[in-house]
Motif scaffolding. Sequence first.
Motif, PDB file in Angstrom:
ATOM      1  N   TYR A  69     -42.261  23.204  32.617  1.00 29.84           N
ATOM      2  CA  TYR A  69     -43.149  22.049  32.589  1.00 29.84           C
ATOM      3  C   TYR A  69     -43.822  21.867  33.941  1.00 29.84           C
ATOM      4  N   MET A  70     -45.111  21.527  33.902  1.00 26.54           N
ATOM      5  CA  MET A  70     -45.886  21.280  35.116  1.00 26.54           C
ATOM      6  C   MET A  70     -46.872  20.151  34.865  1.00 26.54           C
ATOM      7  N   THR A  71     -47.183  19.439  35.924  1.00 30.56           N
ATOM      8  CA  THR A  71     -48.257  18.458  35.843  1.00 30.56           C
ATOM      9  C   THR A  71     -49.578  19.210  35.976  1.00 30.56           C
ATOM     10  N   PRO A  72     -50.682  18.634  35.534  1.00 27.94           N
ATOM     11  CA  PRO A  72     -51.976  19.316  35.704  1.00 27.94           C
ATOM     12  C   PRO A  72     -52.281  19.646  37.172  1.00 27.94           C
TER      13      PRO A  72
ATOM     14  N   SER B  96     -52.757  23.730  41.419  1.00 31.54           N
ATOM     15  CA  SER B  96     -52.358  24.169  42.758  1.00 31.54           C
ATOM     16  C   SER B  96     -51.840  25.609  42.730  1.00 31.54           C
ATOM     17  N   MET B  97     -50.996  25.926  41.738  1.00 21.82           N
ATOM     18  CA  MET B  97     -50.479  27.296  41.616  1.00 21.82           C
ATOM     19  C   MET B  97     -51.591  28.272  41.279  1.00 21.82           C
ATOM     20  N   LYS B  98     -52.492  27.858  40.409  1.00 26.75           N
ATOM     21  CA  LYS B  98     -53.613  28.712  40.022  1.00 26.75           C
ATOM     22  C   LYS B  98     -54.518  28.986  41.225  1.00 26.75           C
ATOM     23  N   ASP B  99     -54.771  27.963  42.035  1.00 22.82           N
ATOM     24  CA  ASP B  99     -55.596  28.128  43.237  1.00 22.82           C
ATOM     25  C   ASP B  99     -54.951  29.103  44.219  1.00 22.82           C
TER      26      ASP B  99
ATOM     27  N   ALA C   5     -46.020  28.566  31.853  1.00 22.55           N
ATOM     28  CA  ALA C   5     -46.208  27.140  32.165  1.00 22.55           C
ATOM     29  C   ALA C   5     -46.611  26.345  30.937  1.00 22.55           C
ATOM     30  N   GLU C   6     -46.060  25.164  30.846  1.00 21.59           N
ATOM     31  CA  GLU C   6     -46.452  24.205  29.816  1.00 21.59           C
ATOM     32  C   GLU C   6     -46.934  22.955  30.554  1.00 21.59           C
ATOM     33  N   VAL C   7     -48.243  22.771  30.559  1.00 26.87           N
ATOM     34  CA  VAL C   7     -48.837  21.654  31.285  1.00 26.87           C
ATOM     35  C   VAL C   7     -48.668  20.380  30.467  1.00 26.87           C
ATOM     36  N   VAL C   8     -48.053  19.384  31.110  1.00 26.24           N
ATOM     37  CA  VAL C   8     -47.816  18.090  30.468  1.00 26.24           C
ATOM     38  C   VAL C   8     -48.548  17.038  31.289  1.00 26.24           C
ATOM     39  N   ASP C   9     -49.499  16.372  30.658  1.00 25.65           N
ATOM     40  CA  ASP C   9     -50.272  15.349  31.346  1.00 25.65           C
ATOM     41  C   ASP C   9     -49.544  14.008  31.228  1.00 25.65           C
ATOM     42  N   PRO C  10     -49.053  13.471  32.356  1.00 28.66           N
ATOM     43  CA  PRO C  10     -48.312  12.208  32.298  1.00 28.66           C
ATOM     44  C   PRO C  10     -49.177  11.010  31.919  1.00 28.66           C
TER      45      PRO C  10
ATOM     46  N   GLY D 237     -43.337  13.287  34.695  1.00 28.02           N
ATOM     47  CA  GLY D 237     -44.561  12.833  35.353  1.00 28.02           C
ATOM     48  C   GLY D 237     -44.528  11.387  35.800  1.00 28.02           C
ATOM     49  N   ALA D 238     -43.470  10.662  35.461  1.00 30.03           N
ATOM     50  CA  ALA D 238     -43.381   9.247  35.828  1.00 30.03           C
ATOM     51  C   ALA D 238     -43.047   9.078  37.306  1.00 30.03           C
ATOM     52  N   THR D 239     -43.592   8.024  37.873  1.00 30.11           N
ATOM     53  CA  THR D 239     -43.165   7.591  39.195  1.00 30.11           C
ATOM     54  C   THR D 239     -42.223   6.422  38.933  1.00 30.11           C
ATOM     55  N   VAL D 240     -40.996   6.559  39.423  1.00 35.81           N
ATOM     56  CA  VAL D 240     -39.952   5.579  39.120  1.00 35.81           C
ATOM     57  C   VAL D 240     -39.485   4.902  40.410  1.00 35.81           C
ATOM     58  N   VAL D 241     -39.407   3.597  40.347  1.00 40.02           N
ATOM     59  CA  VAL D 241     -38.844   2.824  41.449  1.00 40.02           C
ATOM     60  C   VAL D 241     -37.501   2.309  40.954  1.00 40.02           C
ATOM     61  N   TYR D 242     -36.437   2.655  41.692  1.00 37.40           N
ATOM     62  CA  TYR D 242     -35.104   2.205  41.293  1.00 37.40           C
ATOM     63  C   TYR D 242     -34.328   1.720  42.510  1.00 37.40           C
ATOM     64  N   GLU D 243     -33.275   0.959  42.209  1.00 40.15           N
ATOM     65  CA  GLU D 243     -32.404   0.447  43.260  1.00 40.15           C
ATOM     66  C   GLU D 243     -31.002   0.995  43.012  1.00 40.15           C
ATOM     67  N   ASN D 244     -30.357   1.499  44.068  1.00 41.33           N
ATOM     68  CA  ASN D 244     -29.001   2.018  43.915  1.00 41.33           C
ATOM     69  C   ASN D 244     -27.978   0.938  44.282  1.00 41.33           C
ATOM     70  N   LEU D 245     -26.694   1.289  44.197  1.00 41.80           N
ATOM     71  CA  LEU D 245     -25.632   0.303  44.472  1.00 41.80           C
ATOM     72  C   LEU D 245     -25.683  -0.238  45.896  1.00 41.80           C
TER      73      LEU D 245
END
Length: 182
Positions: free
Chosen positions: A29-32, A37-40, A96-101, A113-121
């Motif tokens: 899996y790759m983002t677009p 970037s790899m193709k370039d 490669a399997e391009v997955v657009d988030p 593809g998600a940007t996640v904000v989390y809080e730990n203990l």
Amino acid sequence: MSKAFVKESESDDEDDVSAPAIPAGAKNYMTPQGHQSMKDEFLRLIDVDRPEVVNIVSWAASNGDRSENGDYIYGKRRLREIDRRIRFLSKRLDIAEVVDPRIHHGSDQVFFGATVVYENLAGEEVTITIVGVDEFDPLQGKISWVAPVARALTKSRIGDTVILKTPNGVDELTILDVIYPG
């Protein structure tokens, strides 16, 4: 045995060993952006870098004695490195399997593809983006989808608390926000 008949390195025909492995049976899996970037890089190596090195090696070979010719020896080594990287990129791009988030824009659930904000203990707030194995960059907050943190967070929603087992013990991560590109 003469050195001329021995491979210089056993890894000459192997893929880039520093590259992260893709789990058996899993897709690459790759983002677009990561795919582009790899193709370039692949195209730059083929169209620019390799021809330059071939010209240098050709010029150096025409100078005579190759055994003590630094340009020739270094050029041949660099050519092998470029060819190895081209083979690696070619194989990775082929699978490669391009997955657009962006398809998940507005969702509160964690997927590739998600940007996640989390809080730990410990109360620390952490922001990470889940990307492909060839795109990860921990210093930029990009982690691979196969990383333990990403696997623990996947399919959870804002407000959920997930358990993460680490070498230092168990940690609880509370998801504060999930962001997808618009």
